[in-house]
Design a protein around this motif. Structure first.
Motif, PDB file in Angstrom:
ATOM      1  N   ASP A 222       0.671  -1.314   0.012  1.00 44.16           N
ATOM      2  CA  ASP A 222      -0.054  -0.025   0.023  1.00 44.16           C
ATOM      3  C   ASP A 222       0.939   1.322  -0.074  1.00 44.16           C
ATOM      4  N   GLY A 223       1.943   1.401  -0.827  1.00 43.60           N
ATOM      5  CA  GLY A 223       2.836   2.476  -1.132  1.00 43.60           C
ATOM      6  C   GLY A 223       3.868   2.708  -0.010  1.00 43.60           C
ATOM      7  N   LYS A 224       3.689   1.655   1.306  1.00 43.75           N
ATOM      8  CA  LYS A 224       4.811   1.931   2.155  1.00 43.75           C
ATOM      9  C   LYS A 224       5.786   0.743   1.913  1.00 43.75           C
ATOM     10  N   HIS A 225       7.103   1.425   2.038  1.00 36.53           N
ATOM     11  CA  HIS A 225       8.205   0.506   1.688  1.00 36.53           C
ATOM     12  C   HIS A 225       8.475  -0.571   2.915  1.00 36.53           C
ATOM     13  N   LEU A 226       8.135  -1.844   2.955  1.00 34.65           N
ATOM     14  CA  LEU A 226       8.522  -2.802   3.972  1.00 34.65           C
ATOM     15  C   LEU A 226       9.959  -3.074   4.137  1.00 34.65           C
ATOM     16  N   GLY A 227      10.980  -3.100   3.051  1.00 35.38           N
ATOM     17  CA  GLY A 227      12.104  -3.438   3.254  1.00 35.38           C
ATOM     18  C   GLY A 227      12.672  -3.799   2.072  1.00 35.38           C
ATOM     19  N   TYR A 228      13.984  -3.886   1.943  1.00 31.11           N
ATOM     20  CA  TYR A 228      14.952  -4.193   0.790  1.00 31.11           C
ATOM     21  C   TYR A 228      15.662  -5.372   1.205  1.00 31.11           C
ATOM     22  N   HIS A 229      15.987  -6.253   0.124  1.00 34.13           N
ATOM     23  CA  HIS A 229      16.791  -7.428   0.248  1.00 34.13           C
ATOM     24  C   HIS A 229      17.710  -7.711  -0.628  1.00 34.13           C
ATOM     25  N   TYR A 230      18.883  -8.100  -0.522  1.00 35.86           N
ATOM     26  CA  TYR A 230      19.916  -8.394  -1.560  1.00 35.86           C
ATOM     27  C   TYR A 230      20.169  -9.789  -1.588  1.00 35.86           C
ATOM     28  N   GLY A 231      20.248 -10.494  -2.672  1.00 35.51           N
ATOM     29  CA  GLY A 231      20.351 -11.818  -2.687  1.00 35.51           C
ATOM     30  C   GLY A 231      19.898 -12.726  -4.054  1.00 35.51           C
ATOM     31  N   GLY A 232      19.089 -13.682  -3.691  1.00 36.27           N
ATOM     32  CA  GLY A 232      18.260 -14.345  -5.055  1.00 36.27           C
ATOM     33  C   GLY A 232      17.651 -15.601  -4.785  1.00 36.27           C
ATOM     34  N   TYR A 233      17.983 -16.104  -3.896  1.00 34.52           N
ATOM     35  CA  TYR A 233      17.930 -17.624  -3.400  1.00 34.52           C
ATOM     36  C   TYR A 233      17.245 -17.907  -2.162  1.00 34.52           C
ATOM     37  N   THR A 234      17.025 -17.085  -1.527  1.00 37.62           N
ATOM     38  CA  THR A 234      16.492 -17.171  -0.013  1.00 37.62           C
ATOM     39  C   THR A 234      15.454 -16.335   0.324  1.00 37.62           C
ATOM     40  N   PRO A 235      14.656 -16.569   1.294  1.00 35.66           N
ATOM     41  CA  PRO A 235      13.461 -15.796   1.554  1.00 35.66           C
ATOM     42  C   PRO A 235      13.707 -14.550   2.047  1.00 35.66           C
ATOM     43  N   ILE A 236      12.621 -13.426   1.911  1.00 33.62           N
ATOM     44  CA  ILE A 236      12.332 -12.375   2.639  1.00 33.62           C
ATOM     45  C   ILE A 236      11.135 -12.531   3.424  1.00 33.62           C
ATOM     46  N   GLU A 237      11.310 -12.121   4.452  1.00 29.53           N
ATOM     47  CA  GLU A 237       9.811 -11.942   5.245  1.00 29.53           C
ATOM     48  C   GLU A 237       9.668 -11.101   6.094  1.00 29.53           C
ATOM     49  N   PHE A 238       8.328 -10.478   5.960  1.00 29.03           N
ATOM     50  CA  PHE A 238       7.961  -9.344   6.992  1.00 29.03           C
ATOM     51  C   PHE A 238       6.657 -10.027   7.812  1.00 29.03           C
ATOM     52  N   ILE A 239       6.667  -9.383   8.997  1.00 30.23           N
ATOM     53  CA  ILE A 239       5.545  -9.484  10.044  1.00 30.23           C
ATOM     54  C   ILE A 239       4.638  -7.985   9.979  1.00 30.23           C
ATOM     55  N   ILE A 240       3.427  -8.325   9.531  1.00 31.58           N
ATOM     56  CA  ILE A 240       2.556  -7.190   9.466  1.00 31.58           C
ATOM     57  C   ILE A 240       1.456  -7.330  10.344  1.00 31.58           C
ATOM     58  N   PRO A 241       1.620  -6.543  11.402  1.00 33.97           N
ATOM     59  CA  PRO A 241       0.367  -6.710  12.638  1.00 33.97           C
ATOM     60  C   PRO A 241      -0.713  -6.037  11.987  1.00 33.97           C
ATOM     61  N   SER A 242      -2.005  -6.347  12.508  1.00 31.93           N
ATOM     62  CA  SER A 242      -3.057  -5.834  12.224  1.00 31.93           C
ATOM     63  C   SER A 242      -3.410  -5.218  10.965  1.00 31.93           C
ATOM     64  N   LEU A 243      -3.325  -6.046   9.799  1.00 29.99           N
ATOM     65  CA  LEU A 243      -3.403  -5.664   8.404  1.00 29.99           C
ATOM     66  C   LEU A 243      -5.002  -5.396   8.168  1.00 29.99           C
TER      67      LEU A 243
ATOM     68  N   LEU B 170      30.234  -5.540  -7.295  1.00 27.26           N
ATOM     69  CA  LEU B 170      30.000  -5.896  -6.062  1.00 27.26           C
ATOM     70  C   LEU B 170      29.049  -6.661  -5.737  1.00 27.26           C
ATOM     71  N   THR B 171      28.277  -7.098  -6.781  1.00 25.03           N
ATOM     72  CA  THR B 171      26.950  -7.965  -6.550  1.00 25.03           C
ATOM     73  C   THR B 171      27.632  -9.370  -6.433  1.00 25.03           C
ATOM     74  N   ILE B 172      26.775 -10.212  -6.101  1.00 28.03           N
ATOM     75  CA  ILE B 172      27.218 -11.780  -6.001  1.00 28.03           C
ATOM     76  C   ILE B 172      26.130 -12.606  -6.601  1.00 28.03           C
ATOM     77  N   PRO B 173      26.330 -13.259  -7.761  1.00 33.05           N
ATOM     78  CA  PRO B 173      27.519 -13.007  -8.560  1.00 33.05           C
ATOM     79  C   PRO B 173      27.851 -11.608  -9.036  1.00 33.05           C
ATOM     80  N   THR B 174      29.373 -11.509  -9.359  1.00 37.54           N
ATOM     81  CA  THR B 174      29.617 -10.264 -10.026  1.00 37.54           C
ATOM     82  C   THR B 174      29.213 -10.268 -11.404  1.00 37.54           C
ATOM     83  N   GLU B 175      29.686  -9.272 -12.206  1.00 34.58           N
ATOM     84  CA  GLU B 175      28.841  -9.012 -13.741  1.00 34.58           C
ATOM     85  C   GLU B 175      29.492 -10.040 -14.656  1.00 34.58           C
ATOM     86  N   ASN B 176      30.817 -10.502 -14.477  1.00 32.83           N
ATOM     87  CA  ASN B 176      31.101 -11.547 -15.290  1.00 32.83           C
ATOM     88  C   ASN B 176      30.906 -12.924 -14.761  1.00 32.83           C
TER      89      ASN B 176
END
Ligand code: ADA
Length: 569
Positions: free
Chosen positions: A95-116, A134-140
């Motif tokens: 709903d327009g609000k930033h819950l969070g940022y994650h860097y990765g690719g192969y593991t879960p991202i989770e948020f608890i949102i009380p009283s939605l 600096l990403t993992i993997p890098t550009e090559n």
């Protein structure tokens, strides 16, 4: 499907998989234009989970993509939102609000949102698949890295008291297990509450306790249980135990297998028995699905791998789906799990960069968190083919190994080296993996013999002569269908010949404990006309698979099947 078994009996869960709206953002203007509040009109429908590069017109698209779905709540609810895997950078908005940022690719991202609140909600995910130094993997990197939400998105409805974490660890002595269970109960309530926590295994109540949780608080309950005469998990012996932690209105189910892993006389031992690893390297990738590999195909993949006579799989080069690991648990197959540090073209200064290191450490923690209960996981691998001749690599490795050990000491810590004769990291690991391509990138296949003799001597000099050593990569390309009268480069015949010869050499070396052929299936490569790398990747694929990208067998498959099936464990 996320797992092959139900993770909850009481907790209501729902998958948000299905058609989402998708808008690409090649100019990267979405944040500035607040797409998270006003999603663009001009969108296309994209099935989640998937990779956008499998859609028409997006084959090569690398960059920012925005995905949107709506969810409906009948009542105000506490919810837990889990994005099981999003490639690259992910920003999640509700709903327009930033819950969070994650860097990765192969593991879960989770948020608890009380009283939605009851009603409709808009969930938006901004993803960015761009790679850089600096990403993992890098550009090559030698696989096509795709973009998108590659695993399911799950919504769980939480009661006021819920199980936030459930961990099972154990120490084995013979077939007696000292099992330590940890259950973290969290309150979203306004007042103190009491609940009964019960641990159940195979329909039997193991323990039951009243737990008091303060308003908004968290309680961690630990139980030490003595189990005698447990059935042990082993290769081809998939003994599993399903344990439920249950409170009044919530539950969580985990599955474990009991086995003891160690190394001795350069061998991998499971429950005291040496096991020779007959393996392949598997990317979780398919031309129609990218990294959003569907469970149905995993079943077929497993059948093919069993047909080949394998007892182990290296998950090259990133944490693979829990569903896949469930299948391996259920069939008694050993798994090697690793994070996507792919080093062959990694500039050495990158490994000392704080951001790179932080990302790597997070990836280690998240990989272990995701795979901790799978008995199939025997190895945690911290990197692949970085420049292991350097002090920078040494410093990074020490940190990564430390991070592994802080979370789990029951498995073997390993890596794959492409510099076996100059590597300074050998003493740091429980197990050493060697990647070498005699018969392909260098010399004749017979070159493995001399290399291994020198390697063993060097390992001895460095005080690492007792380490278990695995051949973690070797092989060559064979274009599917290219068969002839003699083994030419790129033909199926040549590939079959070098793989078979290499396997013979390794098996007759008593200091080698197992082999992982590069690779199980052909994969899409990351070719760019502007780049000088990977120009030998015909069709744009890495063609070193024993099966092609559609899992059709090449001659090498039949050869390896003959050889692996003739080897005793
Ligand atoms: C490396 C690397 C693999 C793949 C392979 C190859 O050893 O670890 O990911 O790129 O070489 O095919 O050259």
């Amino acid at each position: 499907m996320i797992r092959t078994f139900r993770e909850h009996q009481l907790r209501r869960t729902e998958l948000l998989d299905g058609p989402w709206d998708f808008a690409k953002d090649p100019e990267n203007v979405g944040i500035q234009e607040k797409w998270y509040e006003r999603f663009p009109q001009d969108t296309q429908s994209l099935y989640v989970p998937s990779c956008w590069n499998n859609e028409l017109g997006l084959y090569d698209y690398e960059g920012v993509g925005w995905c949107r779905t709506k969810l409906q709540l009948d009542h105000t609810r506490h919810v837990r939102l889990i994005l099981h895997a999003v490639l690259g950078h992910a920003d999640v908005y509700l709903d327009g609000k930033h819950l969070g940022y994650h860097y990765g690719g192969y593991t879960p991202i989770e948020f608890i949102i009380p009283s939605l609140a009851a009603g409709e909600h808009e969930l938006i995910v901004r993803t960015d698949s761009t790679l850089d130094r600096l990403t993992i993997p890098t550009e090559n990197v030698d696989w096509f890295h795709y973009g998108g939400i590659i695993r399911s998105v799950e919504l769980q409805y939480l009661p006021e008291l819920f199980i936030q974490q459930f961990k099972i660890g154990y120490e084995l002595s013979g077939t007696d297990a000292n099992v330590s269970v940890q259950v973290q109960i969290r309150s979203l309530a306004q007042a103190q509450q009491t609940t009964r926590l019960t641990l159940i295994e195979g329909g039997q109540e193991l323990q039951s306790e009243q737990i008091v949780v303060e308003a908004g608080g968290t309680v961690t309950y630990t139980a030490d249980l003595q189990w005698t005469g447990v059935r042990l998990w082993n290769v081809g012996q998939p003994e599993l135990y399903t344990v439920q932690a249950r409170i009044d209105e919530d539950d969580q189910i985990e599955r474990v297998g009991f086995r003891r892993i160690e190394t001795k006389d350069q061998r991998i031992l499971i429950n005291g028995q040496p096991v020779y690893l007959k393996g392949v390297n598997r990317h979780e990738e398919h031309p129609e699905w990218g990294f959003a590999f569907p469970p149905k195909l995993m079943h077929k993949e497993l059948d093919i791998i069993l047909e080949l006579g394998c007892n182990s799989v290296r998950g090259s080069h990133y944490p693979q789906s829990p569903y896949w690991l469930d299948l391996l648990d259920e069939h008694g197959i050993v798994f090697w799990s690793e994070i996507p540090i792919w080093g062959a073209l990694l500039p050495n200064d990158t490994v000392s960069e704080p951001l790179f290191q932080e990302r790597a450490l997070t990836m280690i923690r998240e990989m272990i968190g995701l795979h901790i209960h799978h008995p199939s996981v025997v190895f945690w691998s911290v990197h692949n083919e970085i420049d292991t001749r350097t002090p920078e690599a040494y410093a990074l490795t020490e940190r990564l190994i430390q991070a592994v050990k802080e979370q789990d000491t029951s498995r073997l810590v390993t890596y794959a080296t492409m510099h076996p004769l100059e590597d300074i990291l050998l003493p740091l690991f429980d197990v050493i993996g060697i990647n070498k391509y005699f018969g392909w990138y260098e010399g004749e296949v017979g070159g493995f013999k001399a290399m291994l003799e020198q390697f063993h001597e060097r390992a001895r000099q460095l005080g690492a002569g007792d380490k278990a050593v695995l051949m973690t990569e070797f092989g060559g390309a064979g274009l599917f269908g290219d068969v002839g009268w003699e083994p030419r480069l790129f033909s199926e015949d040549y590939q079959a010949q070098i793989v078979a010869e290499a396997l013979d050499i390794f098996r007759s070396d008593p200091k080698i404990g197992g082999t992982f052929i590069w690779q199980f299936a052909d994969i899409r490569g990351d070719l760019k006309s502007s780049s000088r790398h990977f120009r030998d990747r015909a069709r744009g694929f890495n063609n070193k698979g024993l099966v092609n990208e559609y899992r059709k067998p090449k001659q090498s498959f039949r050869e390896v099947r003959r050889i692996y099936r003739s080897w005793s464990e």
